[in-house]
Design an enzyme around this catalytic site. Sequence first.
Site, mmCIF file in Angstrom:
data_model
loop_
_atom_site.group_PDB
_atom_site.id
_atom_site.type_symbol
_atom_site.label_atom_id
_atom_site.label_comp_id
_atom_site.label_asym_id
_atom_site.label_seq_id
_atom_site.Cartn_x
_atom_site.Cartn_y
_atom_site.Cartn_z
ATOM 1 C CB THR A 155 -18.052 -23.950 -30.914
ATOM 2 O OG1 THR A 155 -18.892 -24.180 -32.057
ATOM 3 C CG2 THR A 155 -18.177 -22.499 -30.534
ATOM 4 C CG ASP B 208 -21.221 -24.239 -34.510
ATOM 5 O OD1 ASP B 208 -20.787 -24.754 -35.546
ATOM 6 O OD2 ASP B 208 -21.927 -24.859 -33.688
ATOM 7 N NE ARG C 296 -26.474 -26.594 -32.280
ATOM 8 C CZ ARG C 296 -27.043 -27.786 -32.486
ATOM 9 N NH1 ARG C 296 -26.382 -28.743 -33.100
ATOM 10 N NH2 ARG C 296 -28.263 -28.022 -32.078
HETATM 11 O O1 F6P Z 1 -21.493 -27.301 -32.772
HETATM 12 C C1 F6P Z 1 -20.632 -27.844 -33.704
HETATM 13 C C2 F6P Z 1 -21.378 -28.629 -34.722
HETATM 14 O O2 F6P Z 1 -20.415 -29.119 -35.615
HETATM 15 C C3 F6P Z 1 -22.507 -27.877 -35.432
HETATM 16 O O3 F6P Z 1 -22.029 -27.008 -36.417
HETATM 17 C C4 F6P Z 1 -23.343 -29.030 -35.938
HETATM 18 O O4 F6P Z 1 -24.687 -28.671 -36.087
HETATM 19 C C5 F6P Z 1 -23.206 -30.047 -34.849
HETATM 20 O O5 F6P Z 1 -22.015 -29.759 -34.156
HETATM 21 C C6 F6P Z 1 -23.164 -31.471 -35.359
HETATM 22 O O6 F6P Z 1 -22.962 -32.321 -34.304
HETATM 23 P P1 F6P Z 1 -22.903 -33.910 -34.384
HETATM 24 O O7 F6P Z 1 -21.541 -34.264 -33.896
HETATM 25 O O8 F6P Z 1 -23.979 -34.376 -33.483
HETATM 26 O O9 F6P Z 1 -23.123 -34.330 -35.801
#
Ligand code: F6P
Length: 367
Positions: A146, A148, A192
């Site tokens: 991740t 994050d 997140r």
């Molecule tokens: O978990 C990784 C992440 O990029 C977060 O930082 C972000 O909130 C989320 O995924 C966004 O996901 P999506 O692909 O649904 O836009």
Amino acid sequence: MAEIKRIVINTGGGDAPGLNAVIRSAVLAAVNRGWECYGIREGYNGLLEPQRYPDGGLVPLDADRVRGITHLGGTILGTTNRGNPLKYPVKDENGRFHEIDRTGELLAAFAHHQLDALIAIGGDGSLSIANTLSEHGLRVVGVPKTIDNDLDHTVVTFGFNTAVYFATECIDRLHSTADAHQRIMVVEVMGRYAGWIALHAGLASTADAILIPEIPYDINKVAEKVLERERRGRSFSIVVVAEGAKPVGGELTIIGKAVGQAERLGGVGHKVGAALEELTGKETRVVVLGHLLRGGKPTSYDRLLALRFGAAAVRALANDQSGIMVALDPPTVRYVPLALATKRMKTVPLDCDTMLTARDLGISFGD
Ligand code: F6P
């Protein structure tokens, strides 16, 4: 345990730079042990919804198929954040979505295809699913992914370094335009509910204020920081805002929540920008880096970490281990139970030396 003949790899949740490097490493390590290797398309969808894929939901993976992919962003298998088998979104006859548990079907598909073990590459959501599958008797090793960096029991996840590197590059570029126009530049970054990306990129790029989910902010304190700089003749300011930041006594800024998906964060940067413009009277611009942090090629750090994780996952399976996650514990990699790794989210400890460094340098956290 029974001898392994065939393993399968999947990538789930949001993509992160380094996924392809894990796949290549795991495939070569498996093939070199004489194992057959497959990939599941888009999380578990290749097994749960094979009819969606004209070439089949399982992709045969051999040395040829994983050639030249170490440096590529994305994932050759595809991924999804709408394919949790435990909470699978299905449409009813009224066109409304609701969640059903498809774990039984998934386990039957593993048995049908004679898949002896799974390498699940994912973040907290995907590794919690992997843990459940392991509790149902499947041989599983998880690989922590991740941008994050919010997974516990590993020093870092792959993807984080690339995200921080790119965010830093972007914020560096904003300095000169902010200076030229005497503006406040607010930069919203992903992450997140954890402030890792904001903290590391903000510190590396010498931001003036960094707002993270771990410290609810008082916008007046941030405005005061900007005005204090102004008094010292510094007529521009850079404010880095994590998407999960929230004001004291306030709420997260959420775009929405669909059935079978995690809630989507975003928009706090614009709130912060508008409030700062109002409070300081300074022209303000907002930049949302968003998915740019997830795209593109992995840094050499993330490639190396991903390659180490992929091979370590195969070594664990070869040593009859299961229900574990590969973790970085410098100078080595080790294994932690999936149940432990997914128990809590790793947020920024307020007394860690990176935080203390930022405070020593006079960076405001809005507190
Ligand atoms: O978990 C990784 C992440 O990029 C977060 O930082 C972000 O909130 C989320 O995924 C966004 O996901 P999506 O692909 O649904 O836009």
